[in-house]
Design a protein around this motif. Structure first.
Motif, PDB file in Angstrom:
ATOM      1  N   VAL A 193       5.527  10.217  -8.374  1.00  0.00           N
ATOM      2  CA  VAL A 193       4.915   9.684  -9.195  1.00  0.00           C
ATOM      3  C   VAL A 193       3.751  10.787 -10.032  1.00  0.00           C
ATOM      4  N   ALA A 194       3.164  11.284  -9.019  1.00  0.00           N
ATOM      5  CA  ALA A 194       1.982  12.377  -9.184  1.00  0.00           C
ATOM      6  C   ALA A 194       2.814  13.658  -9.957  1.00  0.00           C
ATOM      7  N   GLU A 195       4.011  13.894  -9.478  1.00  0.00           N
ATOM      8  CA  GLU A 195       4.637  14.926  -9.906  1.00  0.00           C
ATOM      9  C   GLU A 195       5.646  14.894 -11.068  1.00  0.00           C
ATOM     10  N   GLY A 196       5.648  13.572 -11.580  1.00  0.00           N
ATOM     11  CA  GLY A 196       6.581  13.470 -12.660  1.00  0.00           C
ATOM     12  C   GLY A 196       7.980  13.164 -12.269  1.00  0.00           C
ATOM     13  N   ARG A 197       8.241  12.976 -10.983  1.00  0.00           N
ATOM     14  CA  ARG A 197       9.689  12.811 -10.411  1.00  0.00           C
ATOM     15  C   ARG A 197      10.249  11.411 -10.359  1.00  0.00           C
ATOM     16  N   ALA A 198       9.183  10.621 -10.706  1.00  0.00           N
ATOM     17  CA  ALA A 198       9.616   9.066 -10.583  1.00  0.00           C
ATOM     18  C   ALA A 198       8.736   7.974 -11.206  1.00  0.00           C
ATOM     19  N   PRO A 199       9.207   7.079 -11.577  1.00  0.00           N
ATOM     20  CA  PRO A 199       8.457   6.082 -12.343  1.00  0.00           C
ATOM     21  C   PRO A 199       7.544   5.364 -11.456  1.00  0.00           C
ATOM     22  N   GLU A 200       6.547   4.701 -12.189  1.00  0.00           N
ATOM     23  CA  GLU A 200       5.392   4.020 -11.549  1.00  0.00           C
ATOM     24  C   GLU A 200       6.245   2.678 -10.552  1.00  0.00           C
ATOM     25  N   LEU A 201       5.573   1.930  -9.687  1.00  0.00           N
ATOM     26  CA  LEU A 201       6.140   0.920  -8.768  1.00  0.00           C
ATOM     27  C   LEU A 201       5.126   0.083  -8.464  1.00  0.00           C
ATOM     28  N   VAL A 202       6.022  -1.589  -8.707  1.00  0.00           N
ATOM     29  CA  VAL A 202       5.240  -2.343  -8.126  1.00  0.00           C
ATOM     30  C   VAL A 202       6.317  -2.949  -6.867  1.00  0.00           C
ATOM     31  N   TRP A 203       5.903  -2.995  -5.999  1.00  0.00           N
ATOM     32  CA  TRP A 203       6.988  -3.398  -4.616  1.00  0.00           C
ATOM     33  C   TRP A 203       6.456  -4.580  -3.888  1.00  0.00           C
ATOM     34  N   LEU A 204       7.271  -5.470  -4.127  1.00  0.00           N
ATOM     35  CA  LEU A 204       6.820  -6.823  -3.370  1.00  0.00           C
ATOM     36  C   LEU A 204       7.650  -7.015  -2.028  1.00  0.00           C
ATOM     37  N   LEU A 205       7.131  -7.110  -0.913  1.00  0.00           N
ATOM     38  CA  LEU A 205       7.605  -7.275   0.442  1.00  0.00           C
ATOM     39  C   LEU A 205       6.838  -8.236   1.446  1.00  0.00           C
ATOM     40  N   GLU A 206       7.443  -8.239   2.594  1.00  0.00           N
ATOM     41  CA  GLU A 206       7.066  -8.760   3.685  1.00  0.00           C
ATOM     42  C   GLU A 206       6.949  -7.952   4.932  1.00  0.00           C
ATOM     43  N   HIS A 207       5.931  -7.854   5.524  1.00  0.00           N
ATOM     44  CA  HIS A 207       5.878  -7.247   7.085  1.00  0.00           C
ATOM     45  C   HIS A 207       6.089  -7.789   8.489  1.00  0.00           C
ATOM     46  N   PRO A 208       6.683  -7.532   9.249  1.00  0.00           N
ATOM     47  CA  PRO A 208       6.643  -8.234  10.431  1.00  0.00           C
ATOM     48  C   PRO A 208       5.178  -8.098  10.895  1.00  0.00           C
TER      49      PRO A 208
END
Length: 227
Positions: free
Chosen positions: A33-48
């Motif tokens: 994202v900082a380098e302009g190579r990918a869009p911003e992200l909201v990632w919803l998940l669960e951890h062990p």
């Protein structure tokens, strides 16, 4: 599930993601994202089940850890992640949204508070205590006790945000006993399940998605507010 909303990728991962794996992917995404190579992200998940320590973590607050302990670069102290807890990693570029970390954290808190309100849980900020708080049911005539239902922990690198929030929907709350949660020994933790409210991820995620635009606009982190 992955889709794009206003140039922000909205990703939901149904299977539990090991913490180290998620951290590596999030950091790689933040760099992109900082380098302009990918869009911003909201990632919803669960951890062990895992305990994580932030930059202010005090080893004396590890009471009797039942699960692995991982040190991380986010702010804050020790917290617990595990099944029944919704994790939200938010990778936003503050270069184009206003370089104000305090305002970003305030907005992140507000996003979660508003979402919980839509699910029938009155949540709030507590002065001097980072995170998301609510009231426990109290006996008739007694003042309700405050308990933590969500945690906030962020890191900013090259003005791109990492980490985000966790919300207790239906975790095993006894797992918090292995640590002093967020360094606050005098306060309990609670969950949507304990409060008799919806606990499934789909309901929470849908409510969160409906509040995304308000998070970006109302809380002064949208680009138009910083023109």
């Amino acid at each position: 599930m992955t889709d794009l909303r206003d140039d922000i990728e909205w990703r939901i991962t149904p299977a539990p993601v090991p913490y180290a794996e998620a951290l590596a992917e999030m950091e790689a995404r933040a760099l992109a994202v900082a380098e302009g190579r990918a869009p911003e992200l909201v990632w919803l998940l669960e951890h062990p089940a895992v305990y994580t320590g932030g930059t202010s973590a005090d080893p004396s607050e590890l009471r009797d850890p039942q699960f692995p302990v991982v040190q991380t670069g986010r702010g804050g102290r020790y917290t617990y992640h595990g099944p029944g807890q919704r994790i939200g990693y938010v990778v936003l570029d503050l270069n184009k949204r206003g370089r104000d970390v305090r305002q970003f954290v305030h907005g992140l808190e507000g996003w979660v508070i508003d979402t919980l309100g839509d699910l029938g849980i009155t949540a709030f900020r507590a002065p001097g205590r980072v995170g998301i708080w609510t009231h426990l049911p109290a006996p008739l005539g007694a003042a309700p006790a405050e308990a933590k239902i969500g945690a906030i922990g962020v890191r900013v690198r090259r003005w791109v945000t990492l980490h985000g929030f966790s919300v207790n929907l239906s975790p095993n709350l006894s797992h918090f006993d292995g640590i002093v949660p967020c360094g606050l020994p005098d306060f309990a933790v609670t969950s949507a399940e304990m409060l008799g409210r919806p606990t499934d991820y789909a309901t929470f995620d849908a409510a969160l998605a409906l509040r995304l635009a308000a998070f970006l606009q109302t809380h002064s982190i949208s680009q138009q507010n910083w023109a």
